[in-house]
Design an enzyme around this catalytic site. Structure first.
Site: not given
Ligand code: COA
Length: 306
Positions: A263, A109, A233
């Site tokens: 993204n 990215c 980004h």
């Molecule tokens: N839909 C609904 N619930 C979801 C889910 C989805 N797509 N993905 C995860 N959950 C749930 C989890 O199971 C968790 O449930 P729990 O609290 O009962 O255990 C809860 O939501 C929170 O999960 P978590 O992983 O802590 O969420 P988060 O706030 O970190 O959001 C991302 C997840 C992936 C959106 C976030 O971590 C993110 O954007 N990370 C960076 C990814 C990125 O930018 N990648 C590209 C790099 S170039």
């Protein structure tokens, strides 16, 4: 000193729209969760990397009022080439009928900013005009049954024409970085789907983007107050928000297209840049910061005077 400036820009998005409601219908997720946790409402998927790159490149040439024969080199930043061999830029070069060279550059990215800085270096060595494109089709390496990744990633392309100038040019400072020891956090094996530790990527993304932005500003001898527009980004609005808070740049001085694009990896920063340029948000003389991070982990930022 021989510098360079952006004289044309263009974007391309596939026709097919996938809304959060579409994902809600097939995955254990919801529009409310995706909107709140990522800021994404819909994304576009389809096409090929070279096809989207060609469309964006053609628009950038038109905007610049240039012919394909005016271009010395195409640098295509992509992490999703259409084929293992050859590089996707070869297809773009053929479709656009550009007479110069063509290469792919993969820094995930962060690729577009890596490519833009590389192009500045080559213009310093004597090239006149370089077409810099960021294009990705992440939908092809996304498991649409995996809610961890399916809600985030999509396809698109953005391009700029960089032209030599007499004098210092637009680029005031930049920072390119990599921490390969974190490459396990986001990867796809050849032929496989993306695997991601989202929480850890989030944590590191905020840190490296802030550090990189600060390094670029130091090299440009400017402060966050001087930055008229941050083009980050487009991965997650909460990452952008956290970066803004740490840098002391209000969210309304950023460009955000991820609500409708998701993204798009190397396409994300140029898509946002094109949006800002087309909507008149880039004013002559303004300081613009591009700042991104990605798999690798990689990061890249640059301060430009528009
Ligand atoms: N839909 C609904 N619930 C979801 C889910 C989805 N797509 N993905 C995860 N959950 C749930 C989890 O199971 C968790 O449930 P729990 O609290 O009962 O255990 C809860 O939501 C929170 O999960 P978590 O992983 O802590 O969420 P988060 O706030 O970190 O959001 C991302 C997840 C992936 C959106 C976030 O971590 C993110 O954007 N990370 C960076 C990814 C990125 O930018 N990648 C590209 C790099 S170039």
């Amino acid at each position: 000193m021989r510098g360079a400036k952006i004289v044309g820009w263009g974007a391309a998005l596939p026709d097919k729209t996938i809304t959060n409601a579409d994902l809600e219908a097939r995955l254990d997720t919801s529009d409310a969760w995706i909107t709140e946790r990522t800021g994404i409402k819909e994304r576009r998927i389809g096409g090929t990397t070279a096809g989207l790159a060609t469309e964006a490149g053609r628009r950038a040439l038109e905007r610049a009022g240039l012919e394909p024969s005016d271009i010395d080199l195409i640098i295509l930043a992509t992490t999703t080439p259409d084929k293992a061999i050859p590089h996707s830029a070869a297809t773009v070069q053929d479709q656009l009928r550009v007479s110069g060279g063509a290469l792919d550059l993969n820094a995930a990215c962060s690729g577009f900013v890596y490519a833009l800085v590389t192009a500045h270096g080559l213009i310093g060595l004597g090239y006149e005009r370089i077409l810099v494109i960021g294009a990705d089709t992440l939908s092809r390496v996304t498991d649409w049954d995996d809610r961890n990744t399916a809600v985030l990633f999509a396809d698109g392309a953005g391009a700029v024409v960089l032209q030599a100038t007499n004098g210092p040019g637009q680029l005031l400072g930049f920072d390119l970085g990599s921490d390969g020891s974190a490459r396990h956090l986001l990867y796809a094996d050849i032929g496989g789907f993306m695997q991601m530790d989202g929480r850890e990527v989030f944590r590191r993304a905020v840190r490296v983007t802030v550090e990189s932005a600060l390094a670029s500003m130091t090299r440009a001898d400017v402060t966050a107050d001087d930055i008229a527009l941050l083009i980050p980004h487009q991965a997650n609005i909460r990452i952008i928000d956290a970066v803004c808070q740490r840098l002391g740049i209000p969210l309304d001085r950023t460009v955000n297209v991820l609500e409708r694009t998701g993204n798009t990896s190397a396409a994300s920063i140029p898509l946002a840049l094109v949006d800002a340029a087309d909507s008149g948000r880039l004013k002559k003389g303004d300081l613009v910061m591009l700042a991104g991070f990605g798999a690798g982990m990689s990061w890249a930022s640059a301060v430009l005077r528009w």
